[in-house]
Write an enzyme that holds these catalytic residues in place. Structure first.
Site, short mmCIF file in Angstrom:
data_model
loop_
_atom_site.label_atom_id
_atom_site.label_comp_id
_atom_site.label_asym_id
_atom_site.label_seq_id
_atom_site.Cartn_x
_atom_site.Cartn_y
_atom_site.Cartn_z
N PRO A 219 0.83 -1.21 0.00
CA PRO A 219 0.00 0.00 0.00
C PRO A 219 0.86 1.26 0.00
O PRO A 219 2.06 1.20 0.29
CB PRO A 219 -0.81 -0.11 1.29
N PRO A 220 0.26 2.39 -0.34
CA PRO A 220 1.01 3.64 -0.39
C PRO A 220 1.59 4.02 0.97
O PRO A 220 1.03 3.67 2.00
CB PRO A 220 -0.02 4.69 -0.81
N THR A 222 4.33 3.02 2.48
CA THR A 222 5.01 2.02 3.29
C THR A 222 6.52 2.03 3.06
O THR A 222 7.23 1.21 3.62
CB THR A 222 4.47 0.61 3.00
N LYS A 224 8.26 2.24 -0.19
CA LYS A 224 8.80 1.63 -1.41
C LYS A 224 9.76 2.58 -2.12
O LYS A 224 10.85 2.20 -2.51
CB LYS A 224 7.64 1.21 -2.34
N THR A 225 9.33 3.83 -2.28
CA THR A 225 10.20 4.81 -2.92
C THR A 225 11.45 5.03 -2.08
O THR A 225 12.56 5.14 -2.60
CB THR A 225 9.45 6.14 -3.09
N GLU A 440 -22.57 7.88 23.07
CA GLU A 440 -21.15 7.51 23.23
C GLU A 440 -20.94 6.57 24.41
O GLU A 440 -20.21 5.59 24.32
CB GLU A 440 -20.28 8.76 23.38
N ASP A 517 -22.37 4.20 12.12
CA ASP A 517 -22.31 2.98 12.94
C ASP A 517 -23.03 1.83 12.23
O ASP A 517 -22.54 0.71 12.17
CB ASP A 517 -23.02 3.19 14.29
P1 ADP Z 1 5.59 4.53 -1.01
O1 ADP Z 1 6.59 4.70 -2.08
O2 ADP Z 1 5.52 3.14 -0.47
O3 ADP Z 1 4.22 5.06 -1.32
P2 ADP Z 1 7.31 6.36 0.38
O4 ADP Z 1 8.56 5.60 0.33
O5 ADP Z 1 7.15 7.47 -0.59
O6 ADP Z 1 6.05 5.39 0.25
O7 ADP Z 1 7.10 6.91 1.87
C1 ADP Z 1 6.70 8.22 2.14
C2 ADP Z 1 7.36 8.74 3.42
O8 ADP Z 1 6.90 8.01 4.55
C3 ADP Z 1 8.85 8.56 3.41
O9 ADP Z 1 9.47 9.65 2.84
C4 ADP Z 1 9.19 8.42 4.89
O10 ADP Z 1 9.27 9.68 5.51
C5 ADP Z 1 7.96 7.73 5.45
N1 ADP Z 1 8.15 6.27 5.53
C6 ADP Z 1 7.42 5.35 4.87
N2 ADP Z 1 7.82 4.11 5.18
C7 ADP Z 1 8.85 4.22 6.04
C8 ADP Z 1 9.70 3.27 6.70
N3 ADP Z 1 9.55 1.96 6.53
N4 ADP Z 1 10.67 3.75 7.52
C9 ADP Z 1 10.83 5.09 7.70
N5 ADP Z 1 10.06 6.02 7.10
C10 ADP Z 1 9.07 5.61 6.27
ZN ZN Z 2 -21.80 5.91 17.31
#
Ligand code: ADP
Ligand code: ZN
Length: 618
Positions: A219-220, A222, A224-225, A440, A517
């Site tokens: 997922p976004p 996490t 990868k970049t 609540e 809910d």
């Molecule tokens: P993706 O490419 O998976 O969508 P990114 O690598 O662009 O995500 O992550 C965006 C930002 O979130 C990074 O620049 C960093 O600051 C933070 N981040 C995400 N995953 C990690 C991780 N495993 N460890 C440290 N920082 C992270």
């Molecule tokens: Zn509620």
């Protein structure tokens, strides 16, 4: 002929086609200009009919009115038929030459018709309107060619086929492996690739083959970049960074040409890394495009496949792809010799979150009362990017409150904000406020009495996002597997708000506040039946991942009945708990109206003094 000449010729052909089409467009517009208003819209929105079909309609008595245009070559027919839903609709009919009997026929069938003369446009207007489009295209063409010599940006026609990848000869991304936490498997894999890029002999000596392609799936946010950037700077090799969407072009062949160009450059600079983000934009399964195939995309994908096969032995181009949707990728991409290593980069678990928080806390002054462990506990489901954002928000809040260090308060507020949205101020309206308080506390009391439910973290009447009040529960640990009892407890607790409204204020006073809910409840109950095999329908997956029913027909009614049964069972339990604990509920509501927020410990203290443990837990 070299490639540039071919490109020039292609563009020339394209422009000619555009000019031709332009004239066509102007022409057809003329036909409809004088049609009655209501009919224009329907006709130009595309309803058409053949002449033969029109004659059938005529015989069946479905035609109401006919308007003839353009020397009787076109007609707009007002008809109504069962296949048109018995509503009168305007339909365009092209009348073949020699259909002069048509008027005879129309008279015969007693159809109301009218012939409209050709529009009496001035000659000047006609010539001008026919010339405008071609002139625009020619001007555009001249502009294109004039700029193509100096242009460097890939947008001119001469550069369409050039790769748009950003390229770093010696990348200084500033990211090292130390900056990445919580995704150890992926990290280890990449450390190996880096060591290959640095000392390839060590691997080739023992006959080891290094993968050509590594696919990062997750997922976004996490990381990868981040991983790709880290290998680039750690290995200190050229780095090409490009997004899959940059290969998706309107014109057939351009995407493929860009891929070819990218790999040509890369193989001149080995060893190097090519990072393709969102690779699903190019790598989608072939022949799956909406409305049949998409030739451009298929060509681009084929080119990518060819390039990856091209270097039989890996000579040092390592392709790293990132995607969130491996399920839609073309199987050919995942075959050995292409992206043969696939690494899942999932959401971090508790320890992973702690690691990531430590990375991002490095350059931030934290007060000693801030416990990263506690934050990690409170944030299941957060990605690395969410956690980085959380600490950043905390720092911004600390600045706003003019503090030199970030304290627990800022961190907590940031967590609440990210999960629930921006806080508003508590409402004054006493009647609604009281109802929300009961709602609540209804959630909170049931959640805390059911042993299979997470414990209460906080109950508050401060609105946040679209919620008027909120009850937070703190999961004790990361839950990989959730039991049936836990799901039932979740449904019962989520129903608790509405049930409290009903028990305390009566059936007529219940409010719209429970709508989200109820959606949650229905979703969980339905998944129990269709996904997890937790109903009397048995251990069968009744639905695909795309929510499509696997068994059609009768089964759908049985599913609905089961969902209702589960929800109604939980509702009864919730009602019982609310009734049995009325005393403590009243007391807690009193406190809550007073202080507007109760934290978990305050809440539990009150509960422990006054409750009867419920029997027969779900
Ligand atoms: P993706 O490419 O998976 O969508 P990114 O690598 O662009 O995500 O992550 C965006 C930002 O979130 C990074 O620049 C960093 O600051 C933070 N981040 C995400 N995953 C990690 C991780 N495993 N460890 C440290 N920082 C992270
Ligand atoms: Zn509620």
């Amino acid at each position: 002929m070299n490639r540039d000449t071919i490109q020039k010729i292609l563009i020339g052909l394209f422009v000619t086609a555009c000019i031709f089409l332009g004239i066509q467009v102007v022409d057809t517009n003329n036909v409809l200009e004088n049609a009655p208003k209501t009919e224009i819209t329907a006709a130009s929105s595309g309803s058409r009919m053949t002449y033969g079909r029109f004659l059938e309609y005529l015989e069946l008595g479905w035609v109401k009115q006919v308007d003839l245009y353009d020397n009787n070559r076109n007609a707009i027919v007002l008809a109504s038929s069962p296949e048109l839903g018995n509503r009168p609709q305007a339909i365009r009919v092209e009348i073949p030459v020699g259909a002069s009997q048509l008027i005879q026929k129309l008279k015969e069938y007693n159809i109301d018709f009218d012939a409209h003369p050709l529009p009496q446009k001035s000659l000047l207007v006609t010539i001008a309107s026919n010339l405008i489009l071609p002139l625009v295209f020619i001007a555009g063409l001249i502009f294109f060619f004039q700029n193509s010599d100096q242009s460097q940006n890939g947008m001119s026609p001469m550069n369409l086929g050039k790769s748009t990848a950003r390229y770093d000869q010696r990348p200084e991304t500033g990211i090292s492996f130390d900056d990445i936490a919580g995704i150890d498997e992926a990290k280890a894999e990449f450390e190996e690739i880096v060591s290959f890029l640095k000392e390839p002999e060590r691997y080739t000596l023992v006959g080891a083959k290094i993968p050509k392609g590594v696919l990062l799936i997750g997922p976004p946010g996490t990381g990868k970049t981040l991983l790709a950037k880290a290998i680039a700077s750690e290995a200190n090799v050229p780095f090409y960074n490009v997004a899959g969407s940059e290969f998706v072009e309107m014109f057939i062949g351009i995407g493929a040409a860009r891929i070819r160009d990218l790999f040509k450059k890369a193989s001149e600079n080995t060893p190097c890394i090519v990072f393709i983000d969102e690779i699903d934009a190019v790598g989608r399964e072939r022949g799956s495009g909406v409305g049949g195939g998409n030739d451009e995309r298929e060509q681009t994908l084929n080119q990518l496949l060819t390039e990856m096969d091209g270097f039989k032995e890996n000579k040092g181009v390592i392709v790293v792809g990132a995607t969130n949707r491996v399920d839609i990728l073309d199987a050919a991409l995942l075959r050995p010799g292409r992206f043969d290593r696939q690494i899942t980069v999932g959401l971090p678990d508790r320890l992973g979150r702690l690691g990531i928080l430590k990375v991002h806390a490095r350059n931030k002054p934290l007060d000693k009362d801030v416990s990263l462990i506690q934050i990690a506990n409170r944030t299941p489901g957060f990605s690395g990017a969410d956690l980085a954002n959380l600490l950043n928000e905390s720092a911004i809040l600390a600045t706003r409150y003019k503090k030199n260090v970030i304290t627990k308060n800022e961190v907590n507020e940031a967590v609440d904000r990210i999960i629930g949205g921006i806080a508003g101020s508590a409402m004054e309206d006493t009647k609604n406020k009281k109802l929300i308080a009961y709602h609540e506390v209804g959630h909170a009391i049931i959640g805390s009495l059911l042993q299979n439910h997470d414990s209460v973290e906080k109950v508050t009447l401060i609105p946040r996002g679209s919620a008027k009040g909120l009850t937070w529960f703190a999961p004790d640990e990361d839950q990989m597997l959730i039991s049936r009892a836990q799901l039932l407890a979740r449904i019962t607790t989520t129903l608790g708000g509405r049930v409290a409204e009903r028990v305390i204020f009566g059936e007529t006073e219940i409010t719209t506040g429970a709508s989200s809910d109820l959606q949650t409840v229905t979703r969980i109950a339905r998944q129990m039946v269709t996904r997890y095999g937790m109903s009397i329908l048995g251990p069968i997956a009744l639905e695909t991942d795309n929510n499509e029913l696997i068994f059609k027909g009768e089964m759908s009614n049985r599913i609905d009945a089961e969902v209702c049964r589960i929800v109604s069972h939980c509702e009864q339990l919730a009602t019982r708990i609310i009734r049995d604990n009325r005393v403590v509920i009243d007391l807690i509501v009193e406190r809550l109206l007073d202080s507007e927020t109760l934290n978990g410990d305050e809440f539990r203290e009150l509960v422990e003094q006054y409750t009867i443990p419920p029997k027969n837990m779900a």
